[in-house]
Design an enzyme around this catalytic site. Structure first.
Site, PDB file in Angstrom:
ATOM      1  N   ALA A 198      -0.279   0.894  12.774  1.00 46.51           N
ATOM      2  CA  ALA A 198       0.367  -0.400  12.561  1.00 46.51           C
ATOM      3  C   ALA A 198       0.200  -0.901  11.133  1.00 46.51           C
ATOM      4  O   ALA A 198       1.059  -1.626  10.624  1.00 46.51           O
ATOM      5  CB  ALA A 198      -0.178  -1.435  13.545  1.00 46.51           C
ATOM      6  N   TYR A 199      -0.893  -0.522  10.478  1.00 46.35           N
ATOM      7  CA  TYR A 199      -1.093  -0.965   9.097  1.00 46.35           C
ATOM      8  C   TYR A 199       0.038  -0.447   8.212  1.00 46.35           C
ATOM      9  O   TYR A 199       0.633  -1.214   7.441  1.00 46.35           O
ATOM     10  CB  TYR A 199      -2.440  -0.472   8.582  1.00 46.35           C
ATOM     11  CG  TYR A 199      -2.699  -0.786   7.120  1.00 46.35           C
ATOM     12  CD1 TYR A 199      -3.063  -2.067   6.726  1.00 46.35           C
ATOM     13  CD2 TYR A 199      -2.560   0.193   6.136  1.00 46.35           C
ATOM     14  CE1 TYR A 199      -3.285  -2.368   5.392  1.00 46.35           C
ATOM     15  CE2 TYR A 199      -2.784  -0.100   4.802  1.00 46.35           C
ATOM     16  CZ  TYR A 199      -3.150  -1.376   4.428  1.00 46.35           C
ATOM     17  OH  TYR A 199      -3.363  -1.670   3.104  1.00 46.35           O
ATOM     18  N   ALA A 200       0.364   0.840   8.325  1.00 49.34           N
ATOM     19  CA  ALA A 200       1.442   1.416   7.514  1.00 49.34           C
ATOM     20  C   ALA A 200       2.783   0.786   7.871  1.00 49.34           C
ATOM     21  O   ALA A 200       3.575   0.423   6.984  1.00 49.34           O
ATOM     22  CB  ALA A 200       1.495   2.927   7.705  1.00 49.34           C
ATOM     23  N   SER A 240       3.318  -2.124   9.141  1.00 46.98           N
ATOM     24  CA  SER A 240       3.350  -3.515   8.699  1.00 46.98           C
ATOM     25  C   SER A 240       3.566  -3.624   7.197  1.00 46.98           C
ATOM     26  O   SER A 240       4.265  -4.519   6.720  1.00 46.98           O
ATOM     27  CB  SER A 240       2.059  -4.238   9.108  1.00 46.98           C
ATOM     28  OG  SER A 240       0.933  -3.751   8.394  1.00 46.98           O
ATOM     29  N   ASP A 248       0.855  -1.180   0.000  1.00 52.58           N
ATOM     30  CA  ASP A 248       0.000   0.000   0.000  1.00 52.58           C
ATOM     31  C   ASP A 248       0.896   1.237   0.000  1.00 52.58           C
ATOM     32  O   ASP A 248       2.010   1.189   0.547  1.00 52.58           O
ATOM     33  CB  ASP A 248      -0.886  -0.022   1.253  1.00 52.58           C
ATOM     34  CG  ASP A 248      -2.018   1.001   1.214  1.00 52.58           C
ATOM     35  OD1 ASP A 248      -1.720   2.211   1.140  1.00 52.58           O
ATOM     36  OD2 ASP A 248      -3.184   0.598   1.275  1.00 52.58           O
TER      37      ASP A 248
END
Length: 240
Positions: free
Chosen positions: A161-163, A165, A149
């Site tokens: 955490a999404y970024a 990860s 992403d």
């Protein structure tokens, strides 16, 4: 939907796709099957997997279902041996599954939310790479596509955490590519850009899904990277 062709561009290939029950994963599964691949579908929602299987078979394709929660790490280790016993190899691996987790200020994320996001987005992918790498190397043209992403390579506030990860996934992909330069395996990262998925819906609850590209709109890019003739390796392919 286009019917599967025995002479499709992925005819005879074995492809494993995670997060396959909906969104981009389901669209890629249907497109791969239409191109002649036998698709191995991994997702935690068995009912949705069965509905996808019905659509694929109605169009003339074939699939194997693995109802599996990626957070149950120990069970991921047996996927490689099971595929070896059934097929003897794996040609394509699409690491698509991901969890958004907490969307907000970095310091506000609860440790359990941070850990769960990293478990699904990073650690599960490492376990899958570990069990699938020998099978992909056994293929005459192994292909691995790790979905990333923009926020994994361009910092954006509140992605938490999404970024982080996705940044880890990108480094894993680059490391894996560096380690497989002299093999038949090609490893690439794919950033599909904004797509109307459930994950995006959680991040932007007020956004109209129809205003974004649909999962089927990006499936062709996955086919291009999965082709035996694809020579791209260690690249970040962006569709936005």
């Amino acid at each position: 939907m286009t019917e599967q062709s025995p002479t499709g561009r992925l005819a005879g290939r074995i492809a494993l796709i995670t997060g396959a029950s909906r969104g981009i994963g389901a669209a890629v599964a249907e497109r791969f099957a239409a191109e002649g691949a036998h698709v191995v579908l991994v997702a935690r929602t068995q009912g949705a997997l069965e509905e996808l299987d019905d659509r694929i078979r109605a169009a003339g394709g074939t699939a194997t279902l693995i109802p599996q929660d990626l957070a149950d790490l120990e069970k991921l280790d047996v996927i490689g041996p099971a595929l070896f016993e059934k097929f003897g190899r794996l040609d394509i691996f699409v690491a698509n599954a991901a969890q958004l987790g907490f969307h907000g200020p970095l310091g506000h994320a609860a440790p359990k939310d941070w850990d769960k996001t990293f478990t699904v987005n990073v650690t599960a992918n490492h376990r899958l790479i570990r069990t699938l790498d020998p099978l992909l190397r056994a293929s005459d043209a192994g292909r691995a596509i790790l979905v990333t992403d923009r926020v994994g390579h361009v910092p954006a506030a509140y992605w938490n955490a999404y970024a982080a990860s996705k940044a880890a996934v990108e480094m894993m992909g680059r490391l894996w590519a560096a380690e497989t330069l002299r093999t038949n395996l090609r490893v690439n990262l794919l950033d599909p850009g904004p797509v109307a998925t459930a994950l995006r819906g959680k991040a932007f609850p007020g956004e109209e899904p129809a205003s974004q590209r649909q999962p089927a709109d990006v499936a062709a890019a996955f086919v291009d990277l999965a082709l035996p003739g694809c020579t791209r390796h260690g690249e970040l392919v962006t569709l936005c």
